[in-house]
Design a protein around this motif. Structure first.
Motif, PDB file in Angstrom:
ATOM      1  N   ARG A 136       0.935  -1.324  -0.254  1.00 51.24           N
ATOM      2  CA  ARG A 136      -0.214   0.030  -0.181  1.00 51.24           C
ATOM      3  C   ARG A 136       0.480   1.265  -0.185  1.00 51.24           C
ATOM      4  NH1 ARG A 136      -3.438   4.189   2.385  1.00 51.24           N
ATOM      5  NH2 ARG A 136      -5.124   3.809   1.756  1.00 51.24           N
ATOM      6  N   ILE A 177       0.720   8.095  -6.782  1.00 54.00           N
ATOM      7  CA  ILE A 177      -0.155   8.304  -6.753  1.00 54.00           C
ATOM      8  C   ILE A 177       0.480   9.848  -6.292  1.00 54.00           C
ATOM      9  CG2 ILE A 177      -0.829   8.534  -3.882  1.00 54.00           C
ATOM     10  CD1 ILE A 177      -3.449   7.454  -5.262  1.00 54.00           C
ATOM     11  N   LYS A 222      -1.128  13.385  -9.131  1.00 48.88           N
ATOM     12  CA  LYS A 222      -1.479  14.324  -8.573  1.00 48.88           C
ATOM     13  C   LYS A 222      -1.087  15.714  -8.811  1.00 48.88           C
ATOM     14  CE  LYS A 222      -4.245  12.204  -4.424  1.00 48.88           C
ATOM     15  NZ  LYS A 222      -4.828  12.747  -2.980  1.00 48.88           N
ATOM     16  N   ILE A 280      -2.526  16.837  -2.171  1.00 48.54           N
ATOM     17  CA  ILE A 280      -2.879  15.423  -1.835  1.00 48.54           C
ATOM     18  C   ILE A 280      -3.535  15.262  -0.835  1.00 48.54           C
ATOM     19  CG2 ILE A 280      -1.274  14.288  -0.350  1.00 48.54           C
ATOM     20  CD1 ILE A 280       1.516  16.038  -1.103  1.00 48.54           C
ATOM     21  N   LEU A 281      -4.056  15.963  -0.132  1.00 51.23           N
ATOM     22  CA  LEU A 281      -4.971  15.430   1.016  1.00 51.23           C
ATOM     23  C   LEU A 281      -6.817  15.470  -0.108  1.00 51.23           C
ATOM     24  CD1 LEU A 281      -6.475  15.375   4.057  1.00 51.23           C
ATOM     25  CD2 LEU A 281      -6.529  18.086   3.614  1.00 51.23           C
ATOM     26  N   ASP A 282      -6.924  14.574   0.195  1.00 51.06           N
ATOM     27  CA  ASP A 282      -8.316  14.033   0.279  1.00 51.06           C
ATOM     28  C   ASP A 282      -9.733  13.810   0.993  1.00 51.06           C
ATOM     29  OD1 ASP A 282     -11.076  13.074  -1.682  1.00 51.06           O
ATOM     30  OD2 ASP A 282      -9.623  13.126  -3.571  1.00 51.06           O
ATOM     31  N   ARG A 310     -12.301  11.388  -0.056  1.00 52.62           N
ATOM     32  CA  ARG A 310     -11.358   9.834  -0.396  1.00 52.62           C
ATOM     33  C   ARG A 310     -11.174   9.263   0.581  1.00 52.62           C
ATOM     34  NH1 ARG A 310     -11.380   5.245  -2.453  1.00 52.62           N
ATOM     35  NH2 ARG A 310      -8.724   4.344  -1.794  1.00 52.62           N
ATOM     36  N   GLU A 311     -10.576  10.139   2.369  1.00 54.83           N
ATOM     37  CA  GLU A 311     -10.442   9.352   3.316  1.00 54.83           C
ATOM     38  C   GLU A 311     -11.541   9.568   4.276  1.00 54.83           C
ATOM     39  OE1 GLU A 311      -7.471  11.762   5.675  1.00 54.83           O
ATOM     40  OE2 GLU A 311      -6.469  12.136   4.197  1.00 54.83           O
ATOM     41  N   VAL A 324     -12.724   5.723   2.184  1.00 57.90           N
ATOM     42  CA  VAL A 324     -11.546   4.809   2.999  1.00 57.90           C
ATOM     43  C   VAL A 324     -11.636   4.095   4.204  1.00 57.90           C
ATOM     44  CG1 VAL A 324      -9.256   3.504   3.349  1.00 57.90           C
ATOM     45  CG2 VAL A 324      -9.305   5.011   1.351  1.00 57.90           C
ATOM     46  N   ILE A 346      -2.441   6.240   5.894  1.00 54.78           N
ATOM     47  CA  ILE A 346      -2.810   7.737   5.436  1.00 54.78           C
ATOM     48  C   ILE A 346      -2.061   8.685   5.852  1.00 54.78           C
ATOM     49  CG2 ILE A 346      -4.345   8.519   5.303  1.00 54.78           C
ATOM     50  CD1 ILE A 346      -6.953   6.835   4.696  1.00 54.78           C
ATOM     51  N   ASN A 397       1.470   7.437   4.178  1.00 50.32           N
ATOM     52  CA  ASN A 397       1.312   7.660   2.386  1.00 50.32           C
ATOM     53  C   ASN A 397       1.000   9.010   2.141  1.00 50.32           C
ATOM     54  OD1 ASN A 397       0.200   7.859  -0.127  1.00 50.32           O
ATOM     55  ND2 ASN A 397      -0.728   6.310   0.105  1.00 50.32           N
ATOM     56  N   LYS A 398       0.458  10.365   3.015  1.00 49.58           N
ATOM     57  CA  LYS A 398       0.363  11.889   3.247  1.00 49.58           C
ATOM     58  C   LYS A 398       1.938  11.931   2.850  1.00 49.58           C
ATOM     59  CE  LYS A 398      -3.021  12.270   5.246  1.00 49.58           C
ATOM     60  NZ  LYS A 398      -4.288  12.939   6.563  1.00 49.58           N
ATOM     61  N   GLN A 456       3.757  12.169   0.116  1.00 49.70           N
ATOM     62  CA  GLN A 456       3.714  11.742  -0.823  1.00 49.70           C
ATOM     63  C   GLN A 456       4.219  13.953  -1.262  1.00 49.70           C
ATOM     64  OE1 GLN A 456      -0.637  11.705  -2.608  1.00 49.70           O
ATOM     65  NE2 GLN A 456      -0.707   9.721  -1.126  1.00 49.70           N
TER      66      GLN A 456
HETATM   67  O1  LIG Z   1      -6.540   8.262  -2.571  1.00 43.68           O
HETATM   68  C1  LIG Z   1      -5.843   9.335  -2.389  1.00 43.68           C
HETATM   69  O2  LIG Z   1      -6.185  10.282  -3.352  1.00 43.68           O
HETATM   70  C2  LIG Z   1      -4.327   9.233  -1.776  1.00 43.68           C
HETATM   71  O3  LIG Z   1      -3.363  10.168  -1.975  1.00 43.68           O
HETATM   72  C3  LIG Z   1      -4.149   7.986  -1.441  1.00 43.68           C
HETATM   73  C4  LIG Z   1      -5.084   7.805   0.773  1.00 43.68           C
HETATM   74  C5  LIG Z   1      -4.430   7.146   1.462  1.00 43.68           C
HETATM   75  O4  LIG Z   1      -4.195   6.996   1.359  1.00 43.68           O
HETATM   76  O5  LIG Z   1      -5.494   5.874   1.208  1.00 43.68           O
HETATM   77  C6  LIG Z   1      -4.033   9.279   0.701  1.00 43.68           C
HETATM   78  C7  LIG Z   1      -4.258  10.569   1.248  1.00 43.68           C
HETATM   79  C8  LIG Z   1      -5.228  11.384   1.031  1.00 43.68           C
HETATM   80  O6  LIG Z   1      -5.728  12.405   1.491  1.00 43.68           O
HETATM   81  C9  LIG Z   1      -6.440  10.424   0.377  1.00 43.68           C
HETATM   82  C10 LIG Z   1      -5.799   8.772   0.719  1.00 43.68           C
END
Ligand SMILES: O=C(O)C(=O)C[C@]1(C(=O)O)C=C[C@@H](O)C=C1
Length: 109
Positions: free
Chosen positions: A28, A35, A39, A46-48, A51-52, A55, A81, A84-85, A88
């Motif tokens: 993951r 990603i 983006k 980066i922040l969505d 989507r979070e 998840v 997450i 991941n951020k 990113q």
């Molecule tokens: O799906 C995304 O856009 C991602 O960047 C991945 C992810 C994740 O780790 O699930 C990380 C940051 C976003 O805020 C949302 C989801």
């Protein structure tokens, strides 16, 4: 089977499962640079948050399916997450610096 042997067998199962968990967390996490590149090229943040939310909802749903404590699963997902951020952000910084060095190359030509 003696309790001692059974304990060893159960621990062996835990060892195998731990390896699978870590392998999947690594997989993951390894998607973060790709990603970030996508983006960056799409001029997205980066922040969505939306989507979070999805998840976390999915995490709760899957936890219920497997009879696992969904709050624990969400806690783990939050850590993944966050990581991941952070990765990113590093990737964005790399891409920005590559972009500015390309631009200054063009200028000096
Ligand atoms: O799906 C995304 O856009 C991602 O960047 C991945 C992810 C994740 O780790 O699930 C990380 C940051 C976003 O805020 C949302 C989801």
């Amino acid at each position: 089977m003696s309790s001692k042997k059974r304990l060893q067998t159960v621990r062996n199962s835990i060892n195998e499962i731990d390896e699978q968990i870590i392998e999947l967390m690594a997989k993951r996490t390894q998607l973060a640079p790709e990603i970030a590149k996508l983006k960056f090229s799409l001029d997205m943040d980066i922040l969505d948050s939306s989507r979070e939310k999805d998840v976390y909802a999915k995490t709760r749903e899957i936890s219920e399916k497997y009879g696992f404590d969904s709050e624990i699963a969400v806690k783990v997902m939050k850590i993944l997450i966050e990581q991941n951020k952070e990765l990113q952000i590093k990737q964005f910084e790399k891409l920005k610096s590559e972009n500015t060095s390309t631009k200054s190359n063009i200028k000096s030509e």
